[in-house]
Enzyme design. Structure first.
Site, PDB file in Angstrom:
ATOM      1  CB  VAL A  77      -0.742   0.075   1.290  1.00  0.00           C
ATOM      2  CG1 VAL A  77      -1.568   1.371   1.545  1.00  0.00           C
ATOM      3  CG2 VAL A  77      -1.835  -1.107   1.267  1.00  0.00           C
ATOM      4  CB  ALA A 122       4.902   2.451   0.834  1.00  0.00           C
ATOM      5  CE  LYS A 123       5.670  -1.089   8.033  1.00  0.00           C
ATOM      6  NZ  LYS A 123       6.301  -0.249   8.661  1.00  0.00           N
ATOM      7  N   GLY A 124       4.053  -2.930   3.398  1.00  0.00           N
ATOM      8  CA  GLY A 124       3.570  -3.963   2.792  1.00  0.00           C
ATOM      9  C   GLY A 124       3.586  -5.339   3.665  1.00  0.00           C
ATOM     10  CG  ASP A 163       7.515  -3.642   9.712  1.00  0.00           C
ATOM     11  OD1 ASP A 163       7.741  -2.520  10.121  1.00  0.00           O
ATOM     12  OD2 ASP A 163       6.989  -4.242  10.543  1.00  0.00           O
TER      13      ASP A 163
END
Ligand code: GLU
Length: 433
Positions: A77, A122-124, A163
């Site tokens: 995202v 962003a992150k996923g 992460d």
């Protein structure tokens, strides 16, 4: 293989006894809403900030060691790109959901803006239990996920990083897969890589180093002596583990540490070095000799000077905030405190150094890594640490001064600085077409 070992990645404790997990996206939206109201952000800009710009869901097959095929679900995202390419980590955990990834992406937007990095957020993540996968399965999952994300990711467009549940090895596979498709090495596509392939000195420790720095800064301003002071840490991975070591080095007593498997408590202070070795060997701190076992819920409520939640979101809620007995909270995790808990903590005079500053050391040194990769010019560790400290110090001071000047909490001040910067970038770029 040592990758994705418990001490190499942030461990994710099971939720404390403070009730059902709050929805992180609802938390993030409420924080934005309150900041936008304080700042009187234009309704159009507010609407844009309230939605994530791009959301990719991928369902992809992985061949398991027993020959079977499993389909995994992953996300990437991008919340907002007004200030630069998207930046943020990839999480491998069973609790990953689209709403969690959305919230984490929005928090990355604020974090990067607050510390002045030229990035959007962003992150996923992939829904999986990395501990239950063999090294081969983990590698195939990562390579296929990297391929699925190729539509969004590149050194110019979107740069992932580690992460929870991912580490330098996972980043190395990601970088290799992307580079294979391009036909040449592209180290700048991810950060948090091993130094041998273009990672930065100091990146591994950067988040924990930033947390320890923020705890010291806040303690100094609140006249809480950290030498001899008691510190409680939830999460003993890359963030909590490093913060524990650095705070211990300046004389703090680390009286309790918890991770996904359980916690340990010693009012005289744990031997942090021995605990780290024990956790590496046993996959967690539980069972560490000569310490008392303690649950994650009880650990949060111990009397101490500094509490460092460094695990997952939603740990300090309205249900337990009234019972915390710390003077200061330094948020190593993203989103550990709910907005309702924030109100209670503010009333009780507990200072909270918010996640978007407190754990920004990781993305700051990720930025340094990306710059070094693009320039192919690498810096010594002390240069990295000096620059990290400069950015953290400047950002901390700006947040503290704003909070004092406008009688706000540190989180309100930090969010206001960040949201205003992103809104300004949106406004100055204008609307296309
Ligand atoms: N996952 C880390 C964070 O939440 C680091 C992100 C990055 O380095 O891009 O800030």
């Amino acid at each position: 293989m040592s990758s994705v070992a418990p001490a190499g990645a942030t461990s994710a404790p099971t939720l404390s006894a403070s009730g059902p997990a709050p929805n992180p996206w609802a938390m993030a939206l409420r924080q934005l809403d309150e900041a936008a109201t304080r700042l009187q952000v234009d309704p159009g800009v507010r609407a844009r900030l309230s939605a994530c710009q791009r959301e990719l869901t991928v369902n992809f097959p992985v061949r398991m060691d027993d020959g079977s095929l499993r389909v995994f679900t992953g996300y990437r995202v991008q919340h907002n790109l007004a200030r630069g390419p998207a930046k943020g980590g990839l999480r491998y955990a069973q609790h990953v959901s689209l709403d969690e990834v959305r919230a984490l992406a929005m928090w990355m937007t604020w974090k990067c803006a607050l510390v002045g990095l030229p990035y959007g957020g962003a992150k996923g993540g992939v829904i999986c239990d990395p501990r239950a996968l063999t090294p081969g399965e983990l590698e195939r999952l990562t390579r296929r996920f990297a391929t699925e994300l190729a539509v969004l990711v590149s050194p110019e467009k979107d740069i992932p990083a580690p992460d929870i549940g991912t580490d330098g090895q996972v980043m190395a596979w990601f970088m290799d897969t992307y580079s294979m498709h391009r036909g040449y090495s592209q180290p700048g596509v991810v950060t948090g890589k091993p130094v041998s392939i273009g990672g930065s000195e100091g990146r591994l420790e950067a988040t924990g180093r930033g947390v320890a720095f923020c705890a010291r800064q806040a303690a100094e301003r609140r006249h809480i002596p950290l030498a001899g002071g008691a510190v409680v840490i939830q999460g003993f991975g890359n963030v909590g583990g490093v913060a524990a070591r650095l705070l211990n080095e300046i004389g703090s007593r680390i009286i309790a540490v918890g991770d996904a498997q359980g916690g340990v408590y010693d009012p005289d202070g744990l031997d942090v070095r021995a605990l780290r070795l024990y956790a590496q060997e046993h996959g967690g701190v539980a069972g560490f000799p000569s310490a008392t076992p303690i649950s994650n819920a009880d650990l949060l409520e111990l009397e101490c000077d500094v509490l460092v939640p460094a695990a997952i979101e939603g740990q300090i809620t309205a249900a337990n905030a009234g019972r915390l007995r710390c003077k200061l909270i330094a948020e190593g995790a993203n989103g550990p405190t709910t907005p309702d808990a924030d109100l209670i903590l503010a009333q009780r005079g507990i200072t909270v150094v918010p996640d978007i500053l407190c754990n920004a050391g990781g993305v700051i040194v990720s930025y340094f890594e990306w710059v070094q990769d693009l320039q192919q010019l690498f810096w010594a560790e002390d240069e990295v640490n000096v620059r990290l400290r400069r950015i953290m110090g400047r950002s901390f001071d700006a947040m503290w001064e704003r909070a004092e000047a406008s009688q706000q909490t540190l989180r309100q001040a930090a969010l206001d600085i960040a949201v205003a910067r992103v809104a300004e970038a949106i406004n100055v770029r204008g609307l296309y077409p």
